[in-house]
Motif scaffolding. Structure first.
Motif, PDB file in Angstrom:
ATOM      1  N   GLU A 262       5.647 -10.270  -3.527  1.00  0.00           N
ATOM      2  CA  GLU A 262       5.719  -8.889  -4.021  1.00  0.00           C
ATOM      3  C   GLU A 262       7.132  -8.346  -3.813  1.00  0.00           C
ATOM      4  OE1 GLU A 262       3.589  -7.086  -5.802  1.00  0.00           O
ATOM      5  OE2 GLU A 262       2.537  -9.005  -5.903  1.00  0.00           O
ATOM      6  N   LEU A 263       8.099  -9.063  -4.394  1.00  0.00           N
ATOM      7  CA  LEU A 263       9.501  -8.648  -4.362  1.00  0.00           C
ATOM      8  C   LEU A 263      10.017  -8.594  -5.784  1.00  0.00           C
ATOM      9  CD1 LEU A 263      11.059 -10.775  -1.449  1.00  0.00           C
ATOM     10  CD2 LEU A 263      10.545  -8.337  -1.414  1.00  0.00           C
ATOM     11  N   ASP A 264      10.597  -7.465  -6.178  1.00  0.00           N
ATOM     12  CA  ASP A 264      11.160  -7.331  -7.513  1.00  0.00           C
ATOM     13  C   ASP A 264      12.442  -8.145  -7.612  1.00  0.00           C
ATOM     14  OD1 ASP A 264       9.164  -5.584  -8.376  1.00  0.00           O
ATOM     15  OD2 ASP A 264      10.241  -3.833  -7.592  1.00  0.00           O
ATOM     16  N   ARG A 276      18.049 -13.861   6.863  1.00  0.00           N
ATOM     17  CA  ARG A 276      18.462 -14.269   8.203  1.00  0.00           C
ATOM     18  C   ARG A 276      17.240 -14.426   9.112  1.00  0.00           C
ATOM     19  NH1 ARG A 276      23.657 -16.103   8.114  1.00  0.00           N
ATOM     20  NH2 ARG A 276      25.050 -14.659   7.002  1.00  0.00           N
ATOM     21  N   PRO A 277      17.327 -15.338  10.099  1.00  0.00           N
ATOM     22  CA  PRO A 277      16.185 -15.547  11.002  1.00  0.00           C
ATOM     23  C   PRO A 277      15.723 -14.285  11.711  1.00  0.00           C
ATOM     24  CG  PRO A 277      17.751 -17.333  11.240  1.00  0.00           C
ATOM     25  CD  PRO A 277      18.410 -16.320  10.341  1.00  0.00           C
ATOM     26  N   GLU A 278      16.656 -13.385  12.043  1.00  0.00           N
ATOM     27  CA  GLU A 278      16.279 -12.162  12.766  1.00  0.00           C
ATOM     28  C   GLU A 278      15.659 -11.104  11.863  1.00  0.00           C
ATOM     29  OE1 GLU A 278      20.744 -11.733  11.822  1.00  0.00           O
ATOM     30  OE2 GLU A 278      19.303 -13.314  12.316  1.00  0.00           O
ATOM     31  N   ASN A 279      15.689 -11.340  10.547  1.00  0.00           N
ATOM     32  CA  ASN A 279      15.144 -10.359   9.605  1.00  0.00           C
ATOM     33  C   ASN A 279      13.783 -10.763   9.056  1.00  0.00           C
ATOM     34  OD1 ASN A 279      17.362  -8.631   9.819  1.00  0.00           O
ATOM     35  ND2 ASN A 279      18.502  -9.727   8.249  1.00  0.00           N
ATOM     36  N   ILE A 280      13.143 -11.722   9.701  1.00  0.00           N
ATOM     37  CA  ILE A 280      11.797 -12.146   9.303  1.00  0.00           C
ATOM     38  C   ILE A 280      10.817 -11.701  10.374  1.00  0.00           C
ATOM     39  CG2 ILE A 280      10.305 -14.099   8.761  1.00  0.00           C
ATOM     40  CD1 ILE A 280      12.789 -15.661   7.938  1.00  0.00           C
ATOM     41  N   THR A 296       5.170  -5.763   3.887  1.00  0.00           N
ATOM     42  CA  THR A 296       6.268  -6.640   3.486  1.00  0.00           C
ATOM     43  C   THR A 296       5.717  -7.763   2.631  1.00  0.00           C
ATOM     44  OG1 THR A 296       6.040  -8.037   5.436  1.00  0.00           O
ATOM     45  CG2 THR A 296       7.530  -6.163   5.625  1.00  0.00           C
ATOM     46  N   ALA A 297       6.621  -8.446   1.883  1.00  0.00           N
ATOM     47  CA  ALA A 297       6.205  -9.632   1.138  1.00  0.00           C
ATOM     48  C   ALA A 297       5.934 -10.738   2.134  1.00  0.00           C
ATOM     49  CB  ALA A 297       7.307 -10.033   0.169  1.00  0.00           C
ATOM     50  N   ASP A 348      14.879  -4.899   1.950  1.00  0.00           N
ATOM     51  CA  ASP A 348      16.200  -4.432   2.374  1.00  0.00           C
ATOM     52  C   ASP A 348      16.998  -5.508   3.104  1.00  0.00           C
ATOM     53  OD1 ASP A 348      15.717  -1.906   1.334  1.00  0.00           O
ATOM     54  OD2 ASP A 348      14.856  -1.152   3.212  1.00  0.00           O
ATOM     55  N   ASP A 349      16.325  -6.558   3.560  1.00  0.00           N
ATOM     56  CA  ASP A 349      16.987  -7.604   4.339  1.00  0.00           C
ATOM     57  C   ASP A 349      17.151  -8.911   3.582  1.00  0.00           C
ATOM     58  OD1 ASP A 349      17.081  -5.951   6.635  1.00  0.00           O
ATOM     59  OD2 ASP A 349      14.998  -6.453   7.108  1.00  0.00           O
TER      60      ASP A 349
END
Length: 360
Positions: A262-264, A276-280, A296-297, A348-349
């Motif tokens: 679900e990401l455009d 990035r690993p820290e943004n998951i 989130t997706a 956003d990430d």
């Protein structure tokens, strides 16, 4: 301090082109790091700047003066090599002051300048020692001292920390950073270690196959990589890059079992999704912690390996993709291998790259 400019530099070795029309300007007092994999041309570019290698095409300017055809000794730059290249029969003081001695400077002035340099580099207790009596880090400081004493317009470092162990590399990074802060001399530093690049540079120049992939501050390169190569090279662990397509305006992961997120999609030509690993966000399926990734997706996968490093922890999750997805996990969280987990990506990430590997 000097400003330095490279204009349309090319270098050929017979039919092999190792530098491909490099243009780059360095401001007075800047600390520039040239970084890239082995064979990318970074050391060759540094040697062209130093005058140790001739450019096949292009010009080198220092303070606006064209020095392309000048000898290394006429450029006002000092170089520190990967090998310390100290004279084994001379003590530290003699090694540091040797360049002044060969230039005909008087002994009194040499002694005074050696004392000043030794104080800057905290080598005062070691001035009477021979190189064989020094540690690797101390030898490297002597090599730097030999460069400083010439009072150059700029410093050139060619992988100076490669011969040191991990702990000494950290200490020497701090020493070099402190030295630049104190002296403010324009510095060009070559390394293959992206951690050195991130911690030392005002600006990083990422090279690959003789071309500049991107130049900018460490934050810019980490947060806004302009292409897939920089996204993979800058950052440890590297950015996760997942092959994708676009279906009805949504991102489709090209996995063993293709799935739509679900990401455009920002454009129709999206070939890679980067995160990035820290943004998951990670949550265990069926557990209340799955709530952490709502909104989130998400995709699911199996936890294959979890690396606990004390201050941080990394989970490697098999989601049926070309490579496992690396996730930075709270080190207080205990996860078991083989657990089914959900991974959440916030729009956003996420970074998108097209089929030409460029950011979109």
């Amino acid at each position: 301090m000097a400003s330095i400019e490279l204009r349309a530099i090319e270098k050929w070795f017979d039919d092999l082109q190792v530098i491909k029309s490099v243009d780059f300007a360095i401001k007075e007092g800047e600390f520039i790091v040239l970084v890239g994999p082995s064979g990318c041309g970074k050391s060759t570019l540094l040697r062209i700047l130093a005058g140790l290698e001739d450019a096949s095409v292009g010009s080198v300017l220092i303070d606006g003066d064209d020095v392309t055809d000048r000898l290394p000794s006429e450029r006002g730059l000092s170089m520190v090599f990967q090998s310390y290249a100290l004279y084994p029969h001379m003590d530290v003081a003699a090694n540091i002051g040797f360049a002044l001695k060969t230039a005909g400077v008087g002994k009194t002035e040499i002694d005074e300048r050696v004392r000043v340099v030794a104080k800057i580099l905290r080598l005062e207790p070691l001035l009477d020692r021979l190189p064989k009596q020094l540690s690797g880090g101390q030898r490297q400081r002597v090599a730097i001292g030999r460069a400083i004493i010439r009072e150059p317009k700029g410093f050139l470092f060619d992988e100076p920390l490669s011969n040191l162990d991990a702990a000494l590399r950290v200490n020497m990074r701090l020493e070099i950073s402190r030295l630049h802060e104190q002296l403010g001399i324009t510095t060009v530093y070559v390394t293959h270690d992206q951690i050195e690049a991130m911690t030392l540079a005002d600006r990083i120049v990422v090279l690959n196959e003789g071309e500049i992939m991107q130049a900018g501050s460490p934050r810019d390169l980490y947060n806004k990589p302009q292409n897939k190569f920089v996204a993979e090279f800058i950052g440890s662990p590297k950015m996760n890059l997942i092959p994708t397509g676009v279906t009805q305006g949504k991102i489709k992961l090209l996995a063993d079992t293709p799935r739509t997120l679900e990401l455009d999609a920002p454009v129709s030509d999206v070939a890679w999704l980067g995160v990035r690993p820290e943004n998951i966000k990670i949550g265990v399926t069926g557990d209340h912690s799955r709530d952490d990734i709502e909104g989130t997706a998400t995709i699911t996968g199996t936890l294959s390996v979890c690396e606990y490093l004390g201050s941080e922890q990394f989970a490697y999750v098999d989601c049926g993709l070309e490579e496992m997805i690396t996730v930075r996990v709270d080190p207080a969280c205990e996860l078991e291998n083989g657990t089914t987990v959900g991974l959440g990506f916030d729009i956003d990430d996420v970074h998108f790259f097209n089929s030409d590997n460029q950011r979109v």
